[in-house]
Design a protein around this motif. Structure first.
Motif, PDB file in Angstrom:
ATOM      1  N   GLY A 127       0.816  -1.202   0.000  1.00 21.81           N
ATOM      2  CA  GLY A 127       0.000   0.000   0.000  1.00 21.81           C
ATOM      3  C   GLY A 127       0.856   1.260   0.000  1.00 21.81           C
ATOM      4  O   GLY A 127       1.976   1.265   0.520  1.00 21.81           O
ATOM      5  N   ASP A 128       0.316   2.325  -0.576  1.00 15.53           N
ATOM      6  CA  ASP A 128       1.090   3.564  -0.678  1.00 15.53           C
ATOM      7  C   ASP A 128       0.168   4.707  -1.064  1.00 15.53           C
ATOM      8  O   ASP A 128      -1.035   4.510  -1.292  1.00 15.53           O
ATOM      9  N   LEU A 129       0.746   5.896  -1.138  1.00 13.84           N
ATOM     10  CA  LEU A 129       0.052   7.083  -1.625  1.00 13.84           C
ATOM     11  C   LEU A 129       0.469   7.290  -3.080  1.00 13.84           C
ATOM     12  O   LEU A 129       1.667   7.388  -3.383  1.00 13.84           O
ATOM     13  N   LEU A 172      -0.218   0.471  -8.539  1.00  9.32           N
ATOM     14  CA  LEU A 172       0.344  -0.155  -7.352  1.00  9.32           C
ATOM     15  C   LEU A 172       0.200  -1.662  -7.480  1.00  9.32           C
ATOM     16  O   LEU A 172      -0.722  -2.144  -8.162  1.00  9.32           O
ATOM     17  N   ARG A 173       1.069  -2.369  -6.792  1.00  7.26           N
ATOM     18  CA  ARG A 173       0.965  -3.827  -6.724  1.00  7.26           C
ATOM     19  C   ARG A 173       0.945  -4.238  -5.250  1.00  7.26           C
ATOM     20  O   ARG A 173       1.912  -3.990  -4.531  1.00  7.26           O
ATOM     21  N   TYR A 208      -1.421 -11.666  -5.402  1.00  9.21           N
ATOM     22  CA  TYR A 208      -1.050 -10.310  -5.761  1.00  9.21           C
ATOM     23  C   TYR A 208      -2.262  -9.591  -6.349  1.00  9.21           C
ATOM     24  O   TYR A 208      -3.160 -10.222  -6.919  1.00  9.21           O
ATOM     25  N   LEU A 209      -2.246  -8.275  -6.223  1.00  8.54           N
ATOM     26  CA  LEU A 209      -3.271  -7.452  -6.855  1.00  8.54           C
ATOM     27  C   LEU A 209      -2.561  -6.324  -7.590  1.00  8.54           C
ATOM     28  O   LEU A 209      -2.027  -5.406  -6.959  1.00  8.54           O
ATOM     29  N   GLN A 210      -2.544  -6.416  -8.903  1.00  6.35           N
ATOM     30  CA  GLN A 210      -1.965  -5.364  -9.735  1.00  6.35           C
ATOM     31  C   GLN A 210      -3.069  -4.357 -10.029  1.00  6.35           C
ATOM     32  O   GLN A 210      -4.113  -4.726 -10.573  1.00  6.35           O
ATOM     33  N   MET A 211      -2.826  -3.110  -9.676  1.00  9.08           N
ATOM     34  CA  MET A 211      -3.827  -2.065  -9.852  1.00  9.08           C
ATOM     35  C   MET A 211      -3.267  -0.985 -10.760  1.00  9.08           C
ATOM     36  O   MET A 211      -2.179  -0.450 -10.495  1.00  9.08           O
ATOM     37  N   ILE A 212      -3.980  -0.671 -11.822  1.00  9.26           N
ATOM     38  CA  ILE A 212      -3.586   0.409 -12.721  1.00  9.26           C
ATOM     39  C   ILE A 212      -4.724   1.407 -12.817  1.00  9.26           C
ATOM     40  O   ILE A 212      -5.856   1.135 -12.416  1.00  9.26           O
TER      41      ILE A 212
END
Length: 115
Positions: free
Chosen positions: A9-11, A18-19, A79-83
């Motif tokens: 998690g991140d900003l 994010l992955r 994993y969850l790759q989010m674009i």
């Protein structure tokens, strides 16, 4: 007992990527399901994506085409790759593991998307 730990998690700014990663502490056996849920402030926890041991996936309508769930060959990591992240994706993301012995949740990882 299975322990589950999330990370990644991140900003990020809107449109970013994010992955997320999730690791279970032991092999999960047949018939297990690993999934990502999220909970934004004042909202109920909702399913984002899930994947069975056989590789069948399910996604929330709002993330279809943007998020991809996958798992490693050993079967105890997901994993969850989010674009193309949007501000409405902001939430604490939780990993859930369901096995024949029961379910286990991680502590969550914060994803914040700024506009």
């Amino acid at each position: 007992q299975v322990h589950v730990v999330e990370s990644g998690g991140d900003l990020v700014q809107a449109g970013g990527s994010l992955r997320l990663s999730c690791a279970a502490s032991r092999r999960l056996g047949t018939g297990n399901v690993m999934g990502w849920y999220r909970q934004a402030a004042e909202n109920q926890r909702e399913l984002v994506a899930s994947i069975t041991a056989a590789g069948r996936t399910e996604y929330h309508d709002s993330v279809k085409g943007r998020f991809t769930i996958s798992r490693d060959l050993a079967g105890n990591k997901v994993y969850l790759q989010m674009i193309d992240l949007k501000p409405e994706d902001t939430a604490v993301y939780f990993c859930k593991v369901e096995t024949v012995w029961g379910a286990a949740w991680g502590q969550g990882t914060q994803v914040t998307v700024s506009s």
